[in-house]
Design a protein around this motif. Structure first.
Motif, PDB file in Angstrom:
ATOM      1  N   LEU A 248     -21.419  -9.234  -3.110  1.00 50.62           N
ATOM      2  CA  LEU A 248     -20.923  -9.437  -4.480  1.00 50.62           C
ATOM      3  C   LEU A 248     -19.862  -8.398  -4.837  1.00 50.62           C
ATOM      4  O   LEU A 248     -18.807  -8.734  -5.383  1.00 50.62           O
ATOM      5  CB  LEU A 248     -22.085  -9.343  -5.461  1.00 50.62           C
ATOM      6  N   GLU A 249     -20.145  -7.141  -4.516  1.00 47.51           N
ATOM      7  CA  GLU A 249     -19.181  -6.080  -4.804  1.00 47.51           C
ATOM      8  C   GLU A 249     -17.880  -6.300  -4.033  1.00 47.51           C
ATOM      9  O   GLU A 249     -16.786  -6.115  -4.571  1.00 47.51           O
ATOM     10  CB  GLU A 249     -19.796  -4.736  -4.437  1.00 47.51           C
ATOM     11  N   ARG A 250     -18.024  -6.694  -2.774  1.00 43.72           N
ATOM     12  CA  ARG A 250     -16.829  -6.932  -1.954  1.00 43.72           C
ATOM     13  C   ARG A 250     -16.014  -8.100  -2.517  1.00 43.72           C
ATOM     14  O   ARG A 250     -14.775  -8.042  -2.583  1.00 43.72           O
ATOM     15  CB  ARG A 250     -17.246  -7.209  -0.511  1.00 43.72           C
ATOM     16  N   ALA A 251     -16.691  -9.159  -2.934  1.00 45.07           N
ATOM     17  CA  ALA A 251     -15.985 -10.320  -3.483  1.00 45.07           C
ATOM     18  C   ALA A 251     -15.227  -9.937  -4.748  1.00 45.07           C
ATOM     19  O   ALA A 251     -14.071 -10.354  -4.942  1.00 45.07           O
ATOM     20  CB  ALA A 251     -16.978 -11.437  -3.775  1.00 45.07           C
ATOM     21  N   GLU A 252     -15.849  -9.146  -5.611  1.00 46.58           N
ATOM     22  CA  GLU A 252     -15.170  -8.724  -6.836  1.00 46.58           C
ATOM     23  C   GLU A 252     -13.983  -7.813  -6.529  1.00 46.58           C
ATOM     24  O   GLU A 252     -12.933  -7.908  -7.167  1.00 46.58           O
ATOM     25  CB  GLU A 252     -16.169  -8.011  -7.745  1.00 46.58           C
ATOM     26  N   ARG A 253     -14.170  -6.934  -5.537  1.00 44.84           N
ATOM     27  CA  ARG A 253     -13.074  -6.037  -5.166  1.00 44.84           C
ATOM     28  C   ARG A 253     -11.897  -6.828  -4.585  1.00 44.84           C
ATOM     29  O   ARG A 253     -10.729  -6.567  -4.907  1.00 44.84           O
ATOM     30  CB  ARG A 253     -13.588  -5.013  -4.145  1.00 44.84           C
ATOM     31  N   VAL A 254     -12.191  -7.799  -3.748  1.00 42.89           N
ATOM     32  CA  VAL A 254     -11.129  -8.625  -3.165  1.00 42.89           C
ATOM     33  C   VAL A 254     -10.428  -9.424  -4.262  1.00 42.89           C
ATOM     34  O   VAL A 254      -9.196  -9.555  -4.271  1.00 42.89           O
ATOM     35  CB  VAL A 254     -11.716  -9.562  -2.093  1.00 42.89           C
ATOM     36  N   THR A 255     -11.220  -9.957  -5.193  1.00 42.83           N
ATOM     37  CA  THR A 255     -10.627 -10.741  -6.283  1.00 42.83           C
ATOM     38  C   THR A 255      -9.668  -9.886  -7.108  1.00 42.83           C
ATOM     39  O   THR A 255      -8.549 -10.316  -7.426  1.00 42.83           O
ATOM     40  CB  THR A 255     -11.736 -11.311  -7.180  1.00 42.83           C
ATOM     41  N   ARG A 256     -10.122  -8.666  -7.475  1.00 43.61           N
ATOM     42  CA  ARG A 256      -9.252  -7.789  -8.262  1.00 43.61           C
ATOM     43  C   ARG A 256      -7.981  -7.445  -7.492  1.00 43.61           C
ATOM     44  O   ARG A 256      -6.874  -7.472  -8.051  1.00 43.61           O
ATOM     45  CB  ARG A 256      -9.995  -6.510  -8.635  1.00 43.61           C
ATOM     46  N   GLY A 257      -8.131  -7.095  -6.214  1.00 43.92           N
ATOM     47  CA  GLY A 257      -6.966  -6.725  -5.419  1.00 43.92           C
ATOM     48  C   GLY A 257      -5.984  -7.867  -5.265  1.00 43.92           C
ATOM     49  O   GLY A 257      -4.764  -7.692  -5.410  1.00 43.92           O
ATOM     50  N   ALA A 258      -6.502  -9.053  -4.972  1.00 45.42           N
ATOM     51  CA  ALA A 258      -5.632 -10.216  -4.789  1.00 45.42           C
ATOM     52  C   ALA A 258      -4.965 -10.609  -6.108  1.00 45.42           C
ATOM     53  O   ALA A 258      -3.781 -10.980  -6.131  1.00 45.42           O
ATOM     54  CB  ALA A 258      -6.435 -11.385  -4.221  1.00 45.42           C
ATOM     55  N   GLU A 259      -5.727 -10.521  -7.215  1.00 48.55           N
ATOM     56  CA  GLU A 259      -5.141 -10.847  -8.510  1.00 48.55           C
ATOM     57  C   GLU A 259      -4.000  -9.892  -8.855  1.00 48.55           C
ATOM     58  O   GLU A 259      -2.966 -10.304  -9.385  1.00 48.55           O
ATOM     59  CB  GLU A 259      -6.227 -10.777  -9.596  1.00 48.55           C
ATOM     60  N   ALA A 260      -4.202  -8.615  -8.567  1.00 52.19           N
ATOM     61  CA  ALA A 260      -3.135  -7.642  -8.840  1.00 52.19           C
ATOM     62  C   ALA A 260      -1.882  -7.970  -8.026  1.00 52.19           C
ATOM     63  O   ALA A 260      -0.758  -7.897  -8.545  1.00 52.19           O
ATOM     64  CB  ALA A 260      -3.630  -6.235  -8.519  1.00 52.19           C
ATOM     65  N   VAL A 261      -2.070  -8.311  -6.763  1.00 56.66           N
ATOM     66  CA  VAL A 261      -0.923  -8.672  -5.920  1.00 56.66           C
ATOM     67  C   VAL A 261      -0.227  -9.914  -6.478  1.00 56.66           C
ATOM     68  O   VAL A 261       1.012  -9.980  -6.553  1.00 56.66           O
ATOM     69  CB  VAL A 261      -1.384  -8.908  -4.469  1.00 56.66           C
ATOM     70  N   ARG A 262      -1.022 -10.910  -6.877  1.00 50.56           N
ATOM     71  CA  ARG A 262      -0.425 -12.149  -7.390  1.00 50.56           C
ATOM     72  C   ARG A 262       0.389 -11.877  -8.656  1.00 50.56           C
ATOM     73  O   ARG A 262       1.522 -12.360  -8.803  1.00 50.56           O
ATOM     74  CB  ARG A 262      -1.528 -13.164  -7.697  1.00 50.56           C
TER      75      ARG A 262
END
Length: 466
Positions: A248-262
């Motif tokens: 869960l933590e990894r999924a949220e971290r990936v989501t935040r990182g990818a959203e920032a890039v987008r």
């Protein structure tokens, strides 16, 4: 013989412990006689005369048959209790596995330890039941009443023990409610969280492709997105390998990182245009400040000619500082342009911020010279305006200090009296042949600031009192 009640099937029982229905054994001579007569054996068993011969036992009535029936009923009840406990234990084990997959807290570890202890109690009760079943064959033809009574007693005791353990298990299950609810909530979040992470990565990748199609490189954003690939691999491996909380933590971290890039990728064309606009604007401003700084020297000449040294000596270095600041700003502008051309957006932005700070400092210094001359001209022409402005501020504060009082609070009266004395001393400095008008102006400003502090204190105290 009294018919044996049917026993419910329990998958937890060995085949040897499942009930068997037996036909009564027909004495040999009777069986042979009916065979010789050509009658079917099953039909022959239906004849009452067959049970009158020697060597057969009584099938109906009698204390032994009554005890056998009671023992069989106890056996059936014990089997039902065993099956119910076994089913509840299986369900509870699933709940414990759900909790341990999600929660590593001390409370969760205690729950696991308590479940293990409860499992040992269940094993003991189960063994008591199985031993009671194995010890008595209720289908024996020669079962005695005393044996049937003993079987009933042991099977009833086994059932009661199974029931007590089932009550303990039910209480334990009820106490797991908060832990289980928390675990189920996290499990319910797991699949959507992983899917959001995947979709965020896809959206970021698509945004980068669109930006590159416009001719922008976005290498930094591409590197940040690539750094998320190992995290995606772990997400794909699943929570079974890496744990539910970690996933869960990894999924949220990936989501935040990818959203920032987008977001940054989508804004990149706008950011490039903004940097281009700032380059032009700051370059124009630097040129304008160069022209304005050239006017500082004539202002200083007039200040030197008409006013005392104290009125202008702090402005002596303004022309040199302004020229140096403009030179540094132009150098940084060139570096920012180079960073823009190389699409180093962060460097370009930082350099432009430095240029803006340099130009702001220069603007303030150049403006200070002109503002100084204007204020000195005003006070030299009519100092009374500045005096009255300051006296009005003092009188207003004095009225506030006396409002609702016969005598002012010494904490307020003292600084106001000091302000009056300080103003009078500042006015006295204007009587000389070469008055220090700048000292006069700075003193009156200081007096007004002191008076303003007293007014604020009075209002705060009265506000708190209400």
């Amino acid at each position: 013989m009294t018919a044996t009640p049917a026993q419910p099937y329990s998958p937890s029982l060995p085949r040897a412990h499942r009930p068997r229905r037996r036909l009564p054994r027909t004495p040999g001579p009777v069986r042979d006689a009916f065979t010789l007569m050509g009658l079917p054996l099953l039909a022959a068993l239906a004849l009452p005369a067959a049970f009158a011969g020697g060597g057969t036992r009584r099938w109906f009535g009698g204390r032994a048959e009554s005890q056998r029936a009671e023992a069989q009923a106890a056996k059936d009840a014990a089997a039902a209790a065993f099956y119910e406990l076994d089913t509840a234990q299986r369900d509870l084990r699933i709940s414990i596995e759900t909790i341990t997959a999600v929660d590593a807290s001390p409370a969760a570890r205690r729950a696991v330890a308590d479940f293990d202890a409860l499992g040992r109690r269940i094993d003991e009760a189960s063994h008591q039941y199985i031993n009671a079943v194995d010890a008595h064959d209720l289908d024996r033809d020669d079962l005695e009443a005393s044996a049937a009574s003993r079987a009933r007693s042991e099977l009833t005791a086994a059932k009661e023990e199974l029931g007590r353990v089932k009550q303990e298990l039910d209480r334990f299950t009820e106490g797991l409610g908060p832990l289980l609810g928390k675990a189920e909530t996290q499990l319910a979040r797991l699949a959507p969280a992983v899917e959001r992470a995947r979709q965020a990565l896809l959206a970021a990748s698509n945004a980068l492709d669109s930006v590159r199609a416009t001719g922008l490189k976005a290498d930094g954003l591409a590197a940040r997105l690539a750094a998320l690939s190992p995290e995606l691999t772990k997400l794909n491996q699943g929570a079974g390998q890496h744990g539910v909380p970690q996933t869960l933590e990894r999924a949220e971290r990936v989501t935040r990182g990818a959203e920032a890039v987008r977001v940054e990728a989508e804004r990149l064309p706008e950011r490039a245009a903004e940097i281009d606009h700032r380059l032009v604007s700051l370059r124009t401003r630097a040129q304008a400040l160069t022209t304005r700084s050239e006017q500082v020297e004539p202002i200083l000449s007039e200040l030197r000619r008409r006013f005392t040294v104290a009125c202008w000596q702090d402005l002596q270095r303004v022309p040199d500082v302004a020229a140096e600041n403009v030179r540094q700003a132009e150098t940084k502008l060139a570096e920012a342009q180079s960073a823009r051309d190389e699409q180093r957006w962060a460097d370009a932005t930082a350099l432009l911020s430095t240029v803006r700070a340099l130009l702001n400092t220069t603007d303030e210094a150049v403006s200070a010279a002109g503002d100084r001359l204007h204020r000195l001209n005003t006070v030299q022409k009519d100092p009374q305006q500045e005096i009255e402005r300051t006296r009005f501020a003092i009188r207003d504060a004095q009225r506030l200090a006396m409002a609702g009082r016969n005598t002012p609070d010494p904490r307020h009266a003292r600084p106001l009296d000091d302000a009056v004395s300080r103003l009078e001393r500042a006015i006295a400095t204007l009587d000389g042949r070469h008055p220090d008008y700048w000292h006069f102006l700075t003193e009156t400003e200081a007096v007004r600031r002191a008076v303003s502090r007293v007014v604020s204190e009075i209002r705060e105290e009265r506000g708190a009192g209400h």
